[in-house]
Design an enzyme around this catalytic site. Structure first.
Site, short mmCIF file in Angstrom:
data_model
loop_
_atom_site.label_atom_id
_atom_site.label_comp_id
_atom_site.label_asym_id
_atom_site.label_seq_id
_atom_site.Cartn_x
_atom_site.Cartn_y
_atom_site.Cartn_z
N HIS A 174 -4.65 7.87 1.60
CA HIS A 174 -5.53 7.71 0.44
C HIS A 174 -5.18 8.68 -0.69
O HIS A 174 -6.06 9.10 -1.45
CB HIS A 174 -6.99 7.93 0.85
C1 LIG Z 1 -1.52 1.45 5.29
C2 LIG Z 1 -2.69 1.64 4.38
C3 LIG Z 1 -3.98 1.36 4.85
C4 LIG Z 1 -5.07 1.55 4.01
N1 LIG Z 1 -6.30 1.16 4.44
C5 LIG Z 1 -7.35 1.24 3.59
C6 LIG Z 1 -8.61 0.68 3.95
O1 LIG Z 1 -8.75 0.02 4.98
N2 LIG Z 1 -9.65 0.86 3.09
C7 LIG Z 1 -9.53 1.56 1.92
O2 LIG Z 1 -10.53 1.75 1.23
N3 LIG Z 1 -8.32 2.03 1.52
C8 LIG Z 1 -7.24 1.83 2.31
N4 LIG Z 1 -6.00 2.23 1.89
C9 LIG Z 1 -5.87 2.73 0.52
C10 LIG Z 1 -5.94 1.62 -0.52
O3 LIG Z 1 -5.44 0.40 -0.04
C11 LIG Z 1 -5.14 2.09 -1.73
O4 LIG Z 1 -5.65 3.33 -2.14
C12 LIG Z 1 -5.20 1.13 -2.90
O5 LIG Z 1 -4.73 -0.13 -2.52
C13 LIG Z 1 -4.34 1.71 -4.03
O6 LIG Z 1 -4.33 0.83 -5.10
P1 LIG Z 1 -3.40 1.12 -6.34
O7 LIG Z 1 -3.60 0.00 -7.28
O8 LIG Z 1 -3.67 2.52 -6.80
O9 LIG Z 1 -1.91 1.13 -5.78
P2 LIG Z 1 -1.11 0.04 -4.94
O10 LIG Z 1 -2.01 -1.01 -4.40
O11 LIG Z 1 -0.29 0.81 -3.97
O12 LIG Z 1 -0.20 -0.68 -6.02
C14 LIG Z 1 0.94 -0.10 -6.61
C15 LIG Z 1 1.95 -1.21 -6.84
O13 LIG Z 1 2.92 -0.78 -7.79
C16 LIG Z 1 4.21 -1.17 -7.36
N5 LIG Z 1 5.16 -0.25 -7.98
C17 LIG Z 1 5.29 1.07 -7.70
N6 LIG Z 1 6.23 1.61 -8.51
C18 LIG Z 1 6.68 0.62 -9.32
C19 LIG Z 1 7.65 0.58 -10.36
N7 LIG Z 1 8.31 1.68 -10.75
N8 LIG Z 1 7.89 -0.59 -10.97
C20 LIG Z 1 7.20 -1.72 -10.61
N9 LIG Z 1 6.28 -1.73 -9.61
C21 LIG Z 1 6.01 -0.56 -8.98
C22 LIG Z 1 4.13 -1.07 -5.85
O14 LIG Z 1 5.13 -1.80 -5.21
C23 LIG Z 1 2.73 -1.59 -5.58
O15 LIG Z 1 2.70 -2.99 -5.41
C24 LIG Z 1 -4.88 2.06 2.70
C25 LIG Z 1 -3.59 2.34 2.23
C26 LIG Z 1 -2.51 2.12 3.06
C27 LIG Z 1 -1.14 2.40 2.52
#
Ligand SMILES: Cc1cc2nc3c(=O)[nH]c(=O)nc-3n(C[C@H](O)[C@H](O)[C@H](O)COP(=O)(O)OP(=O)(O)OC[C@H]3O[C@@H](n4cnc5c(N)ncnc54)[C@H](O)[C@@H]3O)c2cc1C
Length: 487
Positions: free
Chosen positions: A426
């Site tokens: 997280h």
């Molecule tokens: C294994 C796992 C289990 C989890 N379980 C839970 C849960 O059950 N409940 C909960 O509340 N939270 C959970 N979390 C945390 C939660 O899912 C994440 O905090 C949340 O999804 C993050 O969202 P985000 O939009 O910040 O990033 P992300 O959803 O990680 O999105 C970032 C995106 O940007 C893309 N990207 C990165 N760099 C680039 C670039 N330079 N150019 C183009 N694209 C790029 C990536 O490929 C990715 O698709 C979990 C996380 C993980 C990894």
């Protein structure tokens, strides 16, 4: 040239792309480093099955990062890669952060805009709560399906009964008003579909809820296999991004750019583009566009994984069906097997006082940043976690589990704790929200990067406080809330 370029098609990026492109007069282009997926059928079966936590092996849908959990203890964290991002690989747990978290967030942002009462309409607009949709503070009309497991596994039931026997209250709905209960045991609200005839559910992440239904809009371009490598500027205004599209370099121009690349890659992209601590950028030969404290503060949920044996099989419908919460602790009886025949109970510190940092070690886009979690650096964090492990031990003893450890917290050594220390996955806060005079702030209360025109960060990077619950519900809320500002 488009109006808005969104970098990253994960949890927040899916929400933003869908919401902003609701206006047919606005053009939106989203680039995603991982696989393009244009329908639910294109998601690999491992990601569709809500009972699995698909993070093993060399799965192509993950970014993997070496981290220092403590200065002496190396570890690894993962993030989702591909349309849906981490929301496509996560544990489906979907609990709103607590009202006190939002109060602290508002204080950091210097506004009341992040108070629970202010964000509640956005929580309501995103959810379709199958169980509590008609209750106050809930809704049945949003795009995100939320339901609790109707027939929990034997392990989850034994855990819940034990917690009740030990005197904890029952929490039927962790997302109930006002701002969720603090203490008790109850079923985890999950982002999953209805059970099929064999009782299995589908993992339904933000891509399913937001992005896929919007793909047919002519004003939305969604492009996979496209890695943004550096932002482009004209003076102090962002004008686009250099990308590698299936390995070929191309510059995409836009009126404004929104980073949704997650707490690690959004920060890395800013740093690589010259927005970061001047000394760090100078060391790497990166010209400074704006000096900013990117990566200077990070926070995560450190977790002790207690392994045990128990006659009940590890056969949950989701990785975590029930959770016990109290103070700043969650105790999680996982129902996925992390090793054959071995169960795991996670004991997690939700509001640690220790913080970490992230820095670049190279200017090219393929060198992973250095992530120093600095877990359990304070005596307060070690003592909270030790006490919570003692309680987890009592629960395991009542459940007649076979495990190695003791319930006397005084006898739990640092060595025992560190041997079992890991991340809840997280990591947050690399581009903190705060006022322009706050030396730790990177973005303002509307997610706009201080000192740069046309550039926003909308993902877990900007959350400026530790969250008392897992972050996913809050990330979707953040993106819904930011859309209102970006419209
Ligand atoms: C294994 C796992 C289990 C989890 N379980 C839970 C849960 O059950 N409940 C909960 O509340 N939270 C959970 N979390 C945390 C939660 O899912 C994440 O905090 C949340 O999804 C993050 O969202 P985000 O939009 O910040 O990033 P992300 O959803 O990680 O999105 C970032 C995106 O940007 C893309 N990207 C990165 N760099 C680039 C670039 N330079 N150019 C183009 N694209 C790029 C990536 O490929 C990715 O698709 C979990 C996380 C993980 C990894």
């Amino acid at each position: 040239m488009v109006d808005t370029l969104i970098i990253g098609g994960g949890s927040a990026g899916s929400v933003l792309a869908a919401r902003l492109s609701e206006d047919p007069g606005r053009t939106v282009r989203l680039v995603e480093a991982g696989s393009p997926r244009r329908s639910a059928a294109e998601f690999p079966p491992e990601l569709a099955d809500s009972a699995a936590l698909p993070v093993g092996g060399e799965a192509p849908w993950l970014w993997r990062y070496p981290v220092a959990l403590t200065p002496e203890l190396p570890g690894q964290i993962v993030r989702g890669r591909g349309i849906g991002g981490s929301g496509a690989v996560n544990g489906c747990y979907f609990i709103r952060a607590a009202a006190r978290d939002f109060a602290a967030w508002s204080r950091e942002a210097g506004t009341r805009a992040w108070d629970f009462e202010e964000v509640l309409p956005f929580f309501r607009s995103l959810e379709n709560d199958e169980d509590y949709g008609d209750y106050p503070g809930h809704s049945r009309t949003g795009p995100v399906p939320v339901r609790r497991i109707a027939r929990p596994s034997r392990l989850a039931q034994e855990f819940a009964t034990t917690c009740l026997d030990l005197g904890f209250g029952e929490v039927p709905d962790w997302n109930s008003m006002p701002g969720g209960p603090d203490t008790g045991v109850g079923p985890v609200p999950c982002t999953i579909g209805a059970a099929d005839s064999s009782g299995r559910h589908r993992r339904l992440g933000p891509a399913h809820s937001y992005l896929l239904p919007a793909l047919s809009r002519p004003n939305l371009i969604v492009q996979g296999d496209t890695l943004a490598t550096r932002l482009r500027f004209a003076g102090d205004r962002v004008v686009g991004a250099d990308c590698l599209i299936e390995g070929k370099p191309e510059t995409i121009h836009a009126d404004r750019v929104v980073l949704c690349a997650g707490a690690i890659e959004s920060a890395a992209l800013l740093l690589r583009s010259g927005i970061g601590p001047a000394d760090q950028l100078a060391e790497l030969g990166i010209p400074v566009i704006v000096a900013a404290p990117v990566g200077r503060w990070t926070v995560d949920h450190p977790e002790i994984g207690i392994e045990y044996r128990h006659p009940a099989p590890a056969v949950g419908a989701v990785p975590l069906e029930y959770v016990l919460g109290f103070d700043d602790i969650e105790i999680r009886p996982y129902t996925v097997a992390f090793a054959p025949g071995v169960h795991r109970m996670g004991v997690t510190l939700m509001r640690p006082t220790s913080s970490g940092r992230l820095r670049l070690t190279g200017s090219d886009p393929f060198t992973p940043p250095l992530i120093e979690q600095n877990y359990l650096a304070t005596a307060a964090d070690r003592s909270r976690l030790r006490a919570a492990v003692g309680l987890a031990g009592k629960i395991l003893d009542v459940m007649s589990a076979d495990w190695s450890g003791g319930t006397d917290e005084g006898a739990i050594s640092d060595h025992w704790l560190y041997e079992r220390l890991g991340s809840s996955q997280h990591l947050a806060g690399t581009c903190r929200m705060g006022r322009s005079d706050d030396p730790r702030a990177v973005v303002d209360e509307r997610c706009r990067v201080h000192g740069v025109d046309g550039l926003s960060v909308v993902d877990l990077s900007v959350v400026p406080v530790p969250l008392s619950r897992g972050p996913h519900a809050t990330v979707l809320l953040l993106a819904e809330r930011a859309t209102a500002d970006l419209r």
